[in-house]
Design an enzyme around this catalytic site. Structure first.
Site, short mmCIF file in Angstrom:
data_model
loop_
_atom_site.label_atom_id
_atom_site.label_comp_id
_atom_site.label_asym_id
_atom_site.label_seq_id
_atom_site.Cartn_x
_atom_site.Cartn_y
_atom_site.Cartn_z
N GLY A 99 -35.13 -23.62 17.48
CA GLY A 99 -34.50 -22.83 18.57
C GLY A 99 -33.50 -22.26 18.02
O GLY A 99 -33.88 -21.63 17.20
N GLU A 120 -34.49 -21.50 7.44
CA GLU A 120 -35.18 -20.67 8.74
C GLU A 120 -36.26 -20.01 8.96
O GLU A 120 -37.22 -19.57 9.26
CB GLU A 120 -34.07 -21.09 10.43
CG GLU A 120 -34.20 -22.05 10.36
CD GLU A 120 -32.69 -22.20 11.62
OE1 GLU A 120 -32.35 -22.69 12.07
OE2 GLU A 120 -32.00 -21.00 11.61
C1 5RP Z 1 -29.09 -23.14 13.13
C2 5RP Z 1 -30.04 -22.48 14.28
C3 5RP Z 1 -30.25 -23.19 15.94
O1 5RP Z 1 -31.60 -22.65 15.64
C4 5RP Z 1 -29.37 -22.03 16.71
O2 5RP Z 1 -28.43 -22.20 16.42
C5 5RP Z 1 -29.69 -22.96 18.22
O3 5RP Z 1 -28.47 -24.82 18.49
P1 5RP Z 1 -28.91 -25.94 19.18
O4 5RP Z 1 -30.02 -25.92 19.26
O5 5RP Z 1 -27.73 -26.10 18.86
O6 5RP Z 1 -28.33 -24.36 20.68
O7 5RP Z 1 -30.42 -21.57 14.13
O8 5RP Z 1 -29.19 -22.76 12.34
#
Ligand code: 5RP
Length: 236
Positions: A99, A120
Site C-alpha cells: 500500500g 518495504e
Molecule cells: C507502512 C506503509 C503502508 O503501506 C502505508 O502506511 C499505507 O498503510 P495503509 O494501507 O494502512 O493505509 O508504508 O510502512
C-alpha cells in the site's frame, strides 16, 4: 447497477459511495489477479496489505512462500499458512504488493506511515514489478501533505532533524515508536514535494538517515485505486 447509500439503506440507480475500508478491500482483491499461482511474492505492510492477506487466505493456496516487509505482516502470513522466506535466500522477486500513504500520477509514493519503510524499499527494489494498492483519498497532485516518514539511526535523530529543517521541512520524532530495525522515525511536515527524485537523492546523502519514505527513484509500476465507481489501474 449502482446504489446510493442513505441512512435508510440503498436505492437503485444512483452512485454507491464506498467508505475507505471498502475501497481498500476492493483494491486488495483486485491485486490478486497479478499473483501467479505458486510464485514467491513480496508482501508489504499496513491495513490495505492486511486486506490483501485476507484475500489470499480466502483464495486458499495461491502462494505458499512470501518475503515479508515487517514483523506484523510476517505474523499474518504465517497465520494463514504462508512460509516467510529470507530475501537473501530468494534473490529477486517477480512481484511486490504493498500500500502507500500518498501516490501521484507518476506513481511516486510516500510510504512509511506504518514505520516499515526500510524493508518495504528493499523488497520493492528486489522486485521486477511493484503493484501498489490505494483508496482514492491517497491520490495527490503534489506529494507531501502526508508527513514524510524518515527512518533514522537513534543517535543521529537530532543531527538529521536539524539538516531536514535546513531544507525547509518540519521534522517531528514519532513518539514511543521503534522500527523493526531498532531505529526511530522522523515524520517531516510542511514539504511540498515538487521534485520527488531530487528530494529523495538529497535526503539519502544525510548521514544517519537509514531510509526516506519517498519511493520516487523506484516508484510503483502499477497502481490499483479503489474508488466509489470500483477499482481502476494506473500504469507508468
Ligand atoms: C507502512 C506503509 C503502508 O503501506 C502505508 O502506511 C499505507 O498503510 P495503509 O494501507 O494502512 O493505509 O508504508 O510502512
Amino acid at each position: 447497477m449502482c446504489y446510493f447509500q442513505t441512512g435508510f439503506g440503498y436505492f437503485p440507480g444512483q452512485l454507491h459511495f464506498m467508505d475507505q475500508t471498502t475501497k481498500k478491500v476492493a483494491a486488495a482483491k483486485a491485486a490478486l489477479q497479478y499473483v501467479r499461482r505458486g510464485t514467491i511474492i513480496g508482501v508489504g505492510t499496513g491495513s490495505t496489505v492486511n486486506c490483501f492477506i485476507d484475500a489470499l487466505a480466502a483464495d486458499g493456496g495461491l502462494i505458499q512462500v512470501a518475503v515479508s516487509s515487517s514483523e506484523a505482516s510476517t505474523a499474518r502470513l504465517k497465520n494463514i499458512g504462508v512460509t516467510v522466506a529470507d530475501l537473501n535466500d530468494i534473490g529477486s522477486l517477480d512481484l511486490y504488493i504493498d500500500g502507500a500513504d500518498e501516490a501521484n500520477a507518476d506513481l511516486a509514493l510516500i510510504k512509511g506511515g506504518g514505520g516499515a519503510l526500510t524493508r518495504e524499499k528493499i523488497i520493492a527494489q528486489a522486485a521486477r514489478t511493484f503493484v501498489c494498492m490505494v483508496d482514492d483519498s491517497k491520490m495527490v497532485q503534489t506529494l507531501g501533505a502526508f508527513p514524510l516518514p524518515v527512518e533514522v539511526i537513534p543517535m543521529a535523530s537530532r543531527l538529521v532533524a536539524t539538516a531536514i529543517a535546513e531544507l525547509g521541512g518540519d521534522p517531528k520524532l514519532r513518539a514511543g515508536f521503534v522500527t523493526d530495525n531498532g531505529n526511530h522515525i522522523l515524520d517531516v511536515h510542511g514539504l511540498a514535494i515538487d521534485a520527488p527524485v531530487n528530494l529523495e537523492n538529497e535526503l539519502n546523502q544525510i548521514p544517519g538517515i537509514v531510509t526516506v519514505g519517498l519511493f520516487a527513484r523506484r516508484p510503483a509500476d502499477l497502481l490499483i485505486v479503489g474508488r466509489d465507481t470500483g477499482v481502476d489501474t494506473i500504469t507508468r
